[in-house]
Design an enzyme around this catalytic site. Structure first.
Site, short mmCIF file in Angstrom:
data_model
loop_
_atom_site.label_atom_id
_atom_site.label_comp_id
_atom_site.label_asym_id
_atom_site.label_seq_id
_atom_site.Cartn_x
_atom_site.Cartn_y
_atom_site.Cartn_z
N ASP B 347 0.84 -1.21 0.00
CA ASP B 347 0.00 0.00 0.00
C ASP B 347 0.86 1.24 0.00
OD1 ASP B 347 -1.65 -1.78 2.59
OD2 ASP B 347 -2.20 -1.75 0.47
N SER B 372 2.20 6.98 0.26
CA SER B 372 1.52 6.08 1.20
C SER B 372 0.06 6.13 0.81
CB SER B 372 1.70 6.57 2.63
OG SER B 372 0.79 5.89 3.48
N ARG B 373 -0.45 5.01 0.34
CA ARG B 373 -1.82 5.02 -0.17
C ARG B 373 -2.86 5.12 0.93
NH1 ARG B 373 -1.22 0.77 -5.25
NH2 ARG B 373 1.02 1.05 -5.34
N VAL B 374 -2.43 5.01 2.17
CA VAL B 374 -3.37 5.18 3.26
C VAL B 374 -3.44 6.66 3.61
CG1 VAL B 374 -3.66 4.78 5.74
CG2 VAL B 374 -3.21 2.89 4.20
#
Lengths: 132, 515
Positions: B347, B372-374
């Site tokens: 992610d 950071s895909r979060v």
């Protein structure tokens, strides 16, 4: 094309099914010629082993080995064979061997199955469990 | 009293031994060598089952185990988990009826073990009561929830701009000697401050030098991090089968905490060597090879490992497992097979570059291409407020970087932006083994983005930063505590922070001019 010993053995056994003895000899000769042509003569011992396995499976008799620390009486051996026949549902041909190193109890080897209730194995199990 | 206790323990163990009177499926070794073995017979073995070799000295030195990986028509191909020199052709091999398991639990904390759970730190056997299979299904879709709580790494650049959440998989990728391991060690050390929601860490060392691992363990001990950490070691001299199992073992140990509703962190250092070991085993087992000679299922190797990192919903305990895999690239080539595989699984990624490292920017993060895909879902409100400005300022600075050559020929606005960018870059530098708790980070970045650093000389920025932290600790302990508790910058706290920074600047100028 690579042909393994098992395939060779099966082919010969199936080809020689229900033929007379004279024809069997001719088939065997032809088989050996084929082996030579394929440069696979060195596989012959393994092929013979596989053929024995097939005939054993077909005859319905299972070979089993009984290993004990001391020689068992004939009566005891017959008892073991009978019990094994109940387990495997096949006729058992029992061969016996004496190996003092197992200290006691017995080891039964039958095909790809082994039953190890020798004293040596029990001692090893104790040793493993107590050493942790 | 002591002897009684020992006798009772022995009695328990003896009682626990049951006599086994059942037939075991056996086979005989046909070929053995290079860590793999071909076995004839063993017709009832299951895929992935543990098998036992009764080699020479096995009664003395303990049984040698193996894992049956290839189930062919007449033969079983297995990897040997141990020294193959004690096994010879014709040796008996038994099935055990068990899939490979490792000890898990709190007993593993503070220990250094090998991938099979055997202790390597000389502190005696692990008193683990529970065993867990190393290959396990990842949690399903319904059992999960989205990542919502931050994993504080203590590294300013990461926590502000590439934030990691609990339950996320974030890849750390870079060439050799760029500080990948340093980042993860700082992350582990920073978890010492997480008293409210502790994070249990598992560090898996795959194919690394024993000397390096010894150094890492010593640093963790010094920082008091070993209390909540387990180190799983498969060093460079171990056979490929042990290297192959190491990440799965580490994951199983960390999963124990996830499934108990707690938070855990697992670090795979590094998966490149893991892929090499798997390639070695596959080639020896004669599996067909594909791109770069890796076997066809090398993607599945890593995807099934990384899918086990998850955030579980409250109904399933609410625990989490965060994974930080590390990949080593060669000459910055992120388009190679294994890096692209793992990038597509995780992610987000943190890129570390050699150029930045040698230019003195350490941690050598390339914030531009790291992701950071979060994102901010894993940030405290306080950090979110200051981090947005930080990102923007640095992005503008990067665009203007080429103009730095012109120096005085620029307009005021551009010059100011460049100076601001330089100061922020300087602020984000951080020495190794010094993770910073998030409340201090927020205050430092607040000072940076709101122009408080404008009148401080560039080379004095890190000195001022340390001075600021010291001032905060000694005079504004209450404010720090309030910020830590609230996790957001309320107007009240903001006033206190502004005041504190102002005072610190005054005192700093005074102490500097006094020199």
């Amino acid at each position: 094309m690579k042909i393994n010993p098992k395939q060779y053995a099966r082919s010969l056994v199936e080809a020689a099914e229900g033929v007379s003895e004279k024809e069997e000899r001719i088939l065997t000769e032809r088989f050996l010629e084929i082996l030579e042509k394929n440069n696979d003569l060195k596989k012959l011992p393994k092929i013979i082993l596989e053929m024995e396995k097939i005939s054993e499976a077909k005859s319905g008799v299972k070979k089993a080995r009984l290993i004990t620390a001391v020689e068992l009486s004939d009566g005891a051996k017959k008892e073991v064979a009978l019990k094994l026949e109940n387990v495997f549902k096949r006729k058992i041909e029992l061969s016996a061997k004496v190996v003092p190193e197992i200290l006691g109890g017995m080891i039964i080897e039958a095909g790809n199955e082994i039953l190890d209730v020798s004293t040596r194995a029990t001692i090893n199990r104790f040793k493993q469990a107590l050493s942790v | 009293m002591n002897t009684d206790y020992i006798i009772e323990g022995l009695k328990e163990k003896i009682r626990g031994l049951k006599a086994e009177t059942k037939f075991q499926n056996i086979g005989r070794v046909v070929k053995v060598g290079d860590g793999v073995s071909q076995i004839e017979g063993l017709d009832k073995v299951m895929a992935g089952e543990m098998i036992e070799f009764s080699g020479k000295n096995s009664a003395v030195s303990g049984a040698i185990y193996g894992v049956a990986l290839n189930l062919e028509e007449d033969l079983v191909g297995a990897v040997v988990l141990g020294d193959t020199s004690n096994i010879k052709e014709g040796d008996l091999v038994r099935t055990t009826g068990k899939i490979l398991q490792v000890p898990v639990g709190e007993a593993l904390l503070g220990r250094v073990v090998d991938p099979l759970g055997n202790p390597l730190d000389g502190k005696g056997a692990t008193e683990a009561k529970k065993f867990s299979p190393i290959e396990k299904q990842a949690p399903g879709i319904i059992e999960r929830e989205s990542v919502n709580y931050p994993l504080q790494t203590g590294v300013k650049a990461i926590d502000s701009m590439i934030p990691i959440g609990r339950g996320q998989r974030e890849l750390i990728i870079g060439d050799r000697q760029t500080g990948k391991t340093a980042l993860v060690i700082d992350t582990i050390i920073n978890q010492a401050g997480e008293k409210a929601k502790p994070v249990y860490c598992v560090y898996v060392a795959i194919g690394q030098k024993k000397a390096k691992i010894a150094k890492i363990v010593a640093e963790l001990e010094k920082a008091g991090a070993m209390k909540y950490t387990t180190v799983v070691v498969a060093s460079a001299s171990e056979p490929a089968s042990i290297l192959y199992l190491a990440p799965f073992s580490g994951c199983a140990m960390a999963e124990y905490f996830r499934d108990k509703g707690m938070d855990s962190l697992v670090i795979y250092d590094d998966l490149s060597k893991h892929a090499w070991a798997y390639r070695e085993i596959s080639l020896l087992l004669r599996r067909p090879s594909g791109r770069e000679a890796y076997p066809g299922d090398v993607f599945y190797l890593h995807s099934r490992l990384l899918e086990r990192a998850a955030k579980l919903n409250p109904k399933n305990g609410g625990g989490s497992l965060t994974a930080l895999p590390i990949i080593e690239t060669h000459a910055g080539d992120v388009t190679a097979y294994i890096p692209t595989n793992v990038i597509s699984i995780t992610d987000g990624q943190i890129f570390l570059e050699t150029d930045l490292f040698y230019a003195g920017i350490r941690p050598a993060l390339n914030v531009g291409i790291s992701v950071s895909r979060v994102g901010s879902a894993a940030q405290t409100k306080a950090m979110k407020k200051v981090a947005g400005r930080l990102r923007l300022d640095l992005a503008q600075f990067r665009e203007l970087a080429a103009f730095m050559q012109f120096g005085s020929d620029l307009d005021e606005a551009t010059r100011k932006r460049i100076e601001q960018g330089k100061r922020l870059t300087e602020l984000l530098k951080q020495p190794q083994y010094e993770p910073i708790p998030f409340e201090k980070q927020v205050i430092a970045i607040y000072a940076g983005v709101n122009g408080y650093l404008e009148d401080i000389a560039l080379e004095k920025i890190s000195e001022f930063e340390r001075f600021l932290y010291h001032e905060l600790e000694t005079k504004e302990g209450e404010t720090l505590e309030k910020l830590r508790r609230a996790r957001e910058m309320t107007p009240e706290i903001e006033e206190a922070v502004k005041r504190a920074i102002g005072e610190a600047k005054e005192n700093f100028k005074v102490s500097n001019s006094a020199l």
